[in-house]
Design an enzyme around this catalytic site. Structure first.
Site, PDB file in Angstrom:
ATOM      1  N   SER A 109      26.570  -7.175 -10.149  1.00 51.77           N
ATOM      2  CA  SER A 109      27.027  -6.629 -11.588  1.00 51.77           C
ATOM      3  C   SER A 109      26.011  -6.618 -12.516  1.00 51.77           C
ATOM      4  O   SER A 109      26.101  -5.713 -13.661  1.00 51.77           O
ATOM      5  CB  SER A 109      28.143  -7.213 -12.098  1.00 51.77           C
ATOM      6  OG  SER A 109      27.780  -8.626 -12.532  1.00 51.77           O
ATOM      7  N   CYS A 110      24.723  -7.277 -12.400  1.00 50.72           N
ATOM      8  CA  CYS A 110      23.871  -7.300 -13.261  1.00 50.72           C
ATOM      9  C   CYS A 110      22.397  -7.086 -12.946  1.00 50.72           C
ATOM     10  O   CYS A 110      21.826  -7.559 -12.016  1.00 50.72           O
ATOM     11  CB  CYS A 110      23.685  -8.555 -14.041  1.00 50.72           C
ATOM     12  SG  CYS A 110      22.652  -8.679 -15.333  1.00 50.72           S
ATOM     13  N   GLY A 111      21.819  -6.194 -13.466  1.00 45.89           N
ATOM     14  CA  GLY A 111      20.491  -5.865 -13.094  1.00 45.89           C
ATOM     15  C   GLY A 111      19.191  -6.445 -13.866  1.00 45.89           C
ATOM     16  O   GLY A 111      18.197  -6.288 -13.592  1.00 45.89           O
TER      17      GLY A 111
END
Length: 201
Positions: A109-111
């Protein structure tokens, strides 16, 4: 395991229990990325095109700048699950690999998980100064062209896609993943491995 796995589901209509049916779900598994035997990160991803994902991840993290720095990229020989990729750089790479280690688990969900400063977010990429124009018709047609190539989404409804197009409209690469940024990394990893960066206008 691939990007899609078969399963059984029970469908409901209101409060009435339906019958069991065959269905498919998107797969998410961890992938450890190692550079010169040093663990850089563990990312959650949809299996498939793992070498592209690793290449694109290292590009976006500022570890790889172009294809010439990469000497070899292959699955870890002692990892039977196939979820560890080893990256070997040219001997004269000149990188301080210690500063790239995230020391965190990066979710789909998070880059930017584990990035400590805004300077680290800005990366090494120069400002875009190209003035290439594209038509509104071209932009309006992109979603349909993406959907036509999304086999995993068609089967599961649970995968994101990213693609790169040349300015004349030719699709250069399309990849799917449960994480949006992973799909982007896979696309740019493919271009990096093809030595096709920067993308021509």
């Amino acid at each position: 395991m691939g990007a899609v796995a078969p399963c059984r589901v029970r469908r409901w209509a209101g409060v009435t229990q339906g019958r069991s049916e065959a269905d498919s779900v998107a797969v998410e598994e961890p992938l450890e990325i190692r550079v010169e035997t040093r663990s850089i990160a563990v990312v959650m991803r949809t299996p498939g095109h793992d070498e592209e994902l690793v290449s694109g991840f290292l590009l976006s993290e500022g570890i790889l700048h172009d294809r010439t720095l990469l000497r070899a990229l292959k699955p870890h020989p002692r990892n039977r699950a196939g979820n560890v990729i080893d990256v070997f750089l040219q001997e004269d790479h000149g990188l301080d690999l210690g500063r790239f280690t995230r020391h965190v688990f990066a979710s789909s969900s998070c880059g930017l998980c584990g990035v400590a400063t805004l300077d680290a977010v800005r990366r090494q990429f120069p400002r875009i100064r190209d003035r290439t124009g594209i038509s509104a018709r071209f932009l309006q047609g992109i979603p349909e062209r993406l959907r036509a190539g999304q086999e995993g989404f068609l089967a599961t409804g649970g995968l994101h896609a990213a693609a790169v197009f040349a300015s004349e409209g030719r699709m250069l690469a399309l990849r799917e993943d449960i994480g949006r940024h992973n799909a982007v990394d896979k696309v740019f990893g493919r271009l990096l491995l093809d030595d096709a960066l920067p993308v021509p206008g």
